[in-house]
Write a protein that holds these residues in place. Structure first.
Motif, PDB file in Angstrom:
ATOM      1  N   LYS A 117      -4.276  -1.674   2.143  1.00  0.00           N
ATOM      2  CA  LYS A 117      -5.730  -1.646   1.640  1.00  0.00           C
ATOM      3  C   LYS A 117      -6.528   0.310   1.437  1.00  0.00           C
ATOM      4  CE  LYS A 117     -10.591  -3.281   2.846  1.00  0.00           C
ATOM      5  NZ  LYS A 117     -11.140  -2.143   2.284  1.00  0.00           N
ATOM      6  N   GLY A 118      -6.650  -0.241  -0.172  1.00  0.00           N
ATOM      7  CA  GLY A 118      -7.918   1.511  -0.376  1.00  0.00           C
ATOM      8  C   GLY A 118      -8.522   1.075  -0.456  1.00  0.00           C
ATOM      9  N   LYS A 119      -9.897   2.178  -0.676  1.00  0.00           N
ATOM     10  CA  LYS A 119     -10.981   2.122  -0.916  1.00  0.00           C
ATOM     11  C   LYS A 119     -11.294   1.344  -1.834  1.00  0.00           C
ATOM     12  CE  LYS A 119     -12.851   6.488   1.270  1.00  0.00           C
ATOM     13  NZ  LYS A 119     -14.162   6.495   1.598  1.00  0.00           N
ATOM     14  N   THR A 120     -10.952   0.762  -2.805  1.00  0.00           N
ATOM     15  CA  THR A 120     -11.088   0.173  -4.269  1.00  0.00           C
ATOM     16  C   THR A 120     -10.716  -1.361  -4.318  1.00  0.00           C
ATOM     17  OG1 THR A 120      -9.520   1.574  -5.822  1.00  0.00           O
ATOM     18  CG2 THR A 120     -12.046   1.954  -5.275  1.00  0.00           C
ATOM     19  N   TYR A 168      -6.317  -3.532  -2.797  1.00  0.00           N
ATOM     20  CA  TYR A 168      -5.291  -3.871  -2.197  1.00  0.00           C
ATOM     21  C   TYR A 168      -4.084  -3.616  -2.836  1.00  0.00           C
ATOM     22  CZ  TYR A 168      -8.970  -6.109   0.748  1.00  0.00           C
ATOM     23  OH  TYR A 168      -9.770  -6.346   1.322  1.00  0.00           O
ATOM     24  N   LYS A 215      -8.439  -6.039  -6.703  1.00  0.00           N
ATOM     25  CA  LYS A 215     -10.064  -5.672  -6.220  1.00  0.00           C
ATOM     26  C   LYS A 215     -10.384  -5.947  -4.915  1.00  0.00           C
ATOM     27  CE  LYS A 215     -11.502  -5.788 -11.174  1.00  0.00           C
ATOM     28  NZ  LYS A 215     -12.249  -6.779 -12.125  1.00  0.00           N
ATOM     29  N   GLU A 216     -11.076  -4.918  -4.862  1.00  0.00           N
ATOM     30  CA  GLU A 216     -11.213  -4.758  -3.412  1.00  0.00           C
ATOM     31  C   GLU A 216     -12.552  -6.074  -2.847  1.00  0.00           C
ATOM     32  OE1 GLU A 216     -13.274  -4.201   0.154  1.00  0.00           O
ATOM     33  OE2 GLU A 216     -14.984  -3.934  -1.762  1.00  0.00           O
ATOM     34  N   SER A 217     -13.668  -6.019  -3.706  1.00  0.00           N
ATOM     35  CA  SER A 217     -14.045  -7.308  -4.161  1.00  0.00           C
ATOM     36  C   SER A 217     -13.567  -9.262  -3.603  1.00  0.00           C
ATOM     37  CB  SER A 217     -15.116  -7.369  -5.470  1.00  0.00           C
ATOM     38  OG  SER A 217     -14.663  -7.227  -6.159  1.00  0.00           O
TER      39      SER A 217
END
Length: 120
Positions: A75-78, A80, A97-99
């Motif tokens: 997991k990165g800030k923006t 997966y 995307k993280e969303s």
């Protein structure tokens, strides 16, 4: 024929969520078998990194008595990076995307990995 089937699986997987950016079937030694990703991503680089993550995850799972490796998640800030074992010789790599709704993406990825294993 096999590549067309794999591309169909990847296409169906990517269509399950607008948050899936890319997906690929990678051999355990890092060679891309089938990819569906933006041109901004280098297939060979994704393949090499996937193989490295898979090997590290497999080693860690074995050393830490977690059993046979099933999945690796970064997991990165923006977003997966998800890797699912797809049979003994391949891995399904996808970027989301993280969303995204991670639970649904994980479920769809697991189903796709099983289908890929059946094809290979």
């Amino acid at each position: 024929m096999r590549e067309q089937l794999l591309m169909s699986v990847l296409s169906d997987l990517n269509a399950t969520s607008v948050d899936i950016i890319a997906s690929a079937v990678i051999s355990t030694d890092g060679l891309p078998i089938a990819t569906l990703m933006p041109k901004t991503l280098d297939q060979d680089r994704v393949g090499a990194m996937s193989a490295t993550l898979l090997a590290l995850g497999s080693h860690a799972a074995g050393e830490l008595a977690c059993g046979e490796l099933d999945q690796v998640m970064v997991k990165g800030k923006t977003g997966y990076i998800l890797l699912n074992q797809a049979g003994s010789d391949a891995v399904l790599t996808l970027m989301a995307k993280e969303s995204g709704k991670l639970g649904l993406i994980l479920l769809d990825a697991k189903r796709a990995a099983k289908h890929i294993a059946d094809i290979l």
